[in-house]
Design an enzyme around this catalytic site. Structure first.
Site, short mmCIF file in Angstrom:
data_model
loop_
_atom_site.label_atom_id
_atom_site.label_comp_id
_atom_site.label_asym_id
_atom_site.label_seq_id
_atom_site.Cartn_x
_atom_site.Cartn_y
_atom_site.Cartn_z
N GLU A 250 0.88 -1.17 0.00
CA GLU A 250 0.00 0.00 0.00
C GLU A 250 0.91 1.21 0.00
O GLU A 250 1.66 1.43 0.95
CB GLU A 250 -0.92 0.03 1.22
CG GLU A 250 -1.86 1.23 1.23
CD GLU A 250 -2.74 1.30 2.45
OE1 GLU A 250 -2.93 2.41 2.97
OE2 GLU A 250 -3.22 0.23 2.90
N CYS A 285 -2.69 7.88 4.30
CA CYS A 285 -2.51 7.66 2.85
C CYS A 285 -3.80 7.94 2.10
O CYS A 285 -3.77 8.50 1.00
CB CYS A 285 -2.06 6.22 2.58
SG CYS A 285 -0.47 5.79 3.33
#
Length: 481
Positions: A250, A285
Site C-alpha cells: 500500500e 494515505c
C-alpha cells in the site's frame, strides 16, 4: 499480565527473546520534542539475518499446524490484548502524536482484526471443490517467511492487518516497525507472540535502508508486505526482483474529492469532509489531498470548510479536549511547511484556521494549524504531491468531465470520493475514477475489517480482499484426480 513499554525499549525480538541492542536511538514525543518516550534498537544486517534464519526454522513446524489451532491461539491472544489497551493508549499518543480518541480506536481495532481474521480463517481455509467432470479442489498452503514493513503514520492498524493474517495462514514473520514509533507495536506483539511458538514472530528495528536491503535480497523471505511511500515501494520492487517475491504494498495517495453542484453541504456533510481531510493531522494515505468543487459552490465550500477548521483545537494529543495533534516527525513537519511556503511564493492564498491549545508550548512540538489553499491550479506542487499534513488545496471546475479528468491526472490512485445527491451519477463517475475505492458523500475507511482495497497505478499492488487479507499470505493450489 505481560509487562509493557519498558520491557521492549531499546531491544529487538528474535526466537521468543528480547535482546538489548548495542546501538539505539531515542523515540521522542512529537508534541514535546524534549520528552524521550523510549529507545529503539538499531539492528545490523547480521541481526536481520538471524531473525530471518529463526523465522525460517520456526516455519518448518508452524506451517504444518492446523487452522483451528492457529485461530484458537489468536483468539486467546486477542482476549489478553484487550486487557492492556487502556494502559497503552497514552504510549501510542506520546510516540505517534495521535489524539486520545484516535489512539484508543486504533488499539481496539487491532483486537478486532485478530478476532475477525481468526473467525474468517476457519471458513476460508476449507478446500473448495470446483464444478466439472473432474474432481478438482482449490486448497491453500502457507508460503514461508513474511516480512512486514510498517509506517509511522498509522503503525498499529497497518501492522496488525498484515502480521495477523500472515501468521494465521501458517507463515512466520519478521516485523520492521518504523523507528519513529515502534514501542506500542512491540508491546502489543509481545503479548501476541506469547500465544505462539518461539520464532513465529520476530521484530527488528532500525535503518530502513539497512534492514530493507537485507530483507528484500534474502531468498528465504517469500512475501513482503509494505506500507509507505511509492518511491520506497519502487526500491523494494527492484531489490526483491532477484528472488521473485510476492509483494503486497500500500503506497502513496493523492486522493481527490469531487463536489458536484447538487451536493448536500449541511453541517454533517462538511464534518465528514473535514474528517476526510484532517484525520490524524492529514497523515493518512487515504486522506483527501485535493478538493475539486463545482464553480457554483466553490466560495460556499471554502467558507464552510474555514468555519469547520476554526473549531479544531490543535495541541498535545494527550489532552482530552484536543482535536488534532502534531505531525509525527521533524522531516514531515518541515516538508509540509515548505510546501505551504512555496505555494505562497507562487501566489496562492493560505487560509489558516484552528486554535492553539497551548500557545506557550507551541514551538516545542511539530504543530501546524489546518489550512485551506486557494488560488492554485491543478499543476501546482501542493496539488500534485501527497502533502501528508493538515493542508488542503481547493480548486473550482466547470464541467463534471473536467473534474474526473483532473482527478485521474495523477500517478496515484488510492481513494476518491464523489459528493452529489444523484446516486446513479455517483456510480457512473465511480466507474470512471482511477482509484482502488470510491466513496459517495464520504471519504473514510471501511468499517468492516474484512474489507480493504489497495490502490491502482502507483498507489499499490495486489487486489484486495473480503477475507481480512488472508489470501495475500497463502498460495492456492489445485488437487485433482
Amino acid at each position: 499480565m505481560i509487562s509493557t513499554h519498558p520491557f521492549v525499549s531499546g531491544k529487538y525480538f528474535i526466537g521468543g527473546e528480547w535482546i538489548q541492542a548495542e546501538k539505539t536511538a531515542k523515540v521522542i514525543n512529537p508534541a514535546n520534542v524534549n520528552e524521550v518516550v523510549g529507545e529503539v534498537a538499531l539492528c545490523s544486517k547480521t541481526q536481520v539475518d538471524e531473525a530471518i534464519k529463526t523465522a525460517a526454522k520456526a516455519y518448518e513446524n508452524w506451517s504444518q499446524s492446523e487452522a483451528e489451532d492457529r485461530a484458537r491461539r489468536m483468539q486467546k491472544a486477542a482476549e489478553e490484548l484487550k486487557n492492556i489497551v487502556e494502559e497503552n493508549v497514552s504510549l501510542l499518543v506520546r510516540e505517534n502524536g495521535k489524539v486520545l480518541v484516535e489512539a484508543k480506536k486504533d488499539l481496539l481495532r487491532c483486537v478486532d482484526i485478530m478476532n475477525q481474521a481468526a473467525e474468517e480463517l476457519l471458513e476460508w481455509w476449507k478446500p473448495e471443490t470446483l464444478p466439472g467432470n473432474q474432481k478438482v479442489q482449490i486448497r491453500k498452503r502457507p508460503r514461508g517467511v513474511t516480512a512486514v514493513i510498517s509506517p509511522w503514520n498509522s503503525p498499529m492498524i497497518l501492522t496488525f492487518k498484515r502480521v495477523i493474517p500472515a501468521i494465521l495462514a501458517g507463515n512466520t514473520v519478521v516485523v520492521k516497525p518504523a523507528t519513529n514509533c515502534p514501542l506500542t507495536i512491540m508491546t502489543f506483539l509481545n503479548v501476541v507472540s506469547s500465544y505462539f511458538p518461539d520464532g513465529v514472530i520476530n521484530i527488528v528495528t532500525g535503518s530502513g535502508s539497512v534492514i530493507g536491503e537485507a530483507i528484500c535480497t534474502d531468498s528465504r523471505v517469500r512475501t513482503i508486505a509494505f506500507v509507505g511511500s511509492t518511491e520506497t515501494g519502487k526500491d523494494i520492487m527492484r531489490a526483491a526482483s532477484g528472488s521473485v517475491k510476492n509483494l503486497y504494498m500500500e503506497l502513496g495517495g493523492n486522493d481527490a474529492a469531487i463536489i458536484l453542484s447538487d451536493a448536500n453541504l449541511d453541517d454533517e456533510a462538511i464534518k465528514r469532509l473535514r474528517i476526510g481531510i484532517l484525520r490524524a493531522s492529514g497523515q493518512v494515505c487515504s486522506a483527501i489531498k485535493r478538493v475539486y468543487v463545482h464553480e457554483s459552490r466553490y466560495e460556499e465550500v471554502v467558507d464552510k470548510l474555514k468555519k469547520e477548521f476554526q473549531r479544531i483545537v490543535v495541541g498535545n494529543g494527550i489532552q482530552p479536549d484536543v482535536d488534532m495533534g502534531p505531525l509525527n516527525n521533524k522531516s514531515q513537519f518541515e516538508y509540509v511547511k515548505g510546501l505551504v511556503e512555496r505555494a505562497v511564493e507562487s501566489g496562492a492564498t493560505i487560509i489558516t484556521a484552528g486554535l492553539q491549545l497551548d500557545p506557550d508550548s507551541w514551538e516545542q512540538g511539530y504543530f501546524i494549524l489546518p489550512s485551506i489553499i486557494t488560488g492554485v491550479d491543478h499543476n501546482s506542487e501542493i496539488v500534485r504531491v501527497e502533502q501528508f499534513g493538515p493542508v488542503i488545496p481547493v480548486l473550482p471546475f466547470s464541467e463534471v468531465k473536467e473534474a474526473v479528468q483532473l482527478a485521474n491526472d495523477s500517478e496515484f490512485g488510492l481513494r476518491a470520493s464523489v459528493w452529489t445527491e444523484n446516486e446513479p451519477l455517483a456510480m457512473q463517475l465511480a466507474d470512471q475514477l482511477e482509484a482502488g475505492a470510491v466513496f459517495h458523500n464520504n471519504h473514510t475507511v471501511f468499517r468492516d475489517l474484512h474489507l480493504d482495497f489497495p490502490g491502482v497505478k502507483e498507489s499499490g499492488l495486489s487486489r484486495e480482499t473480503r477475507h481480512c487479507g488472508l489470501e495475500f499470505f497463502a498460495d492456492s493450489y489445485g488437487l485433482a484426480d
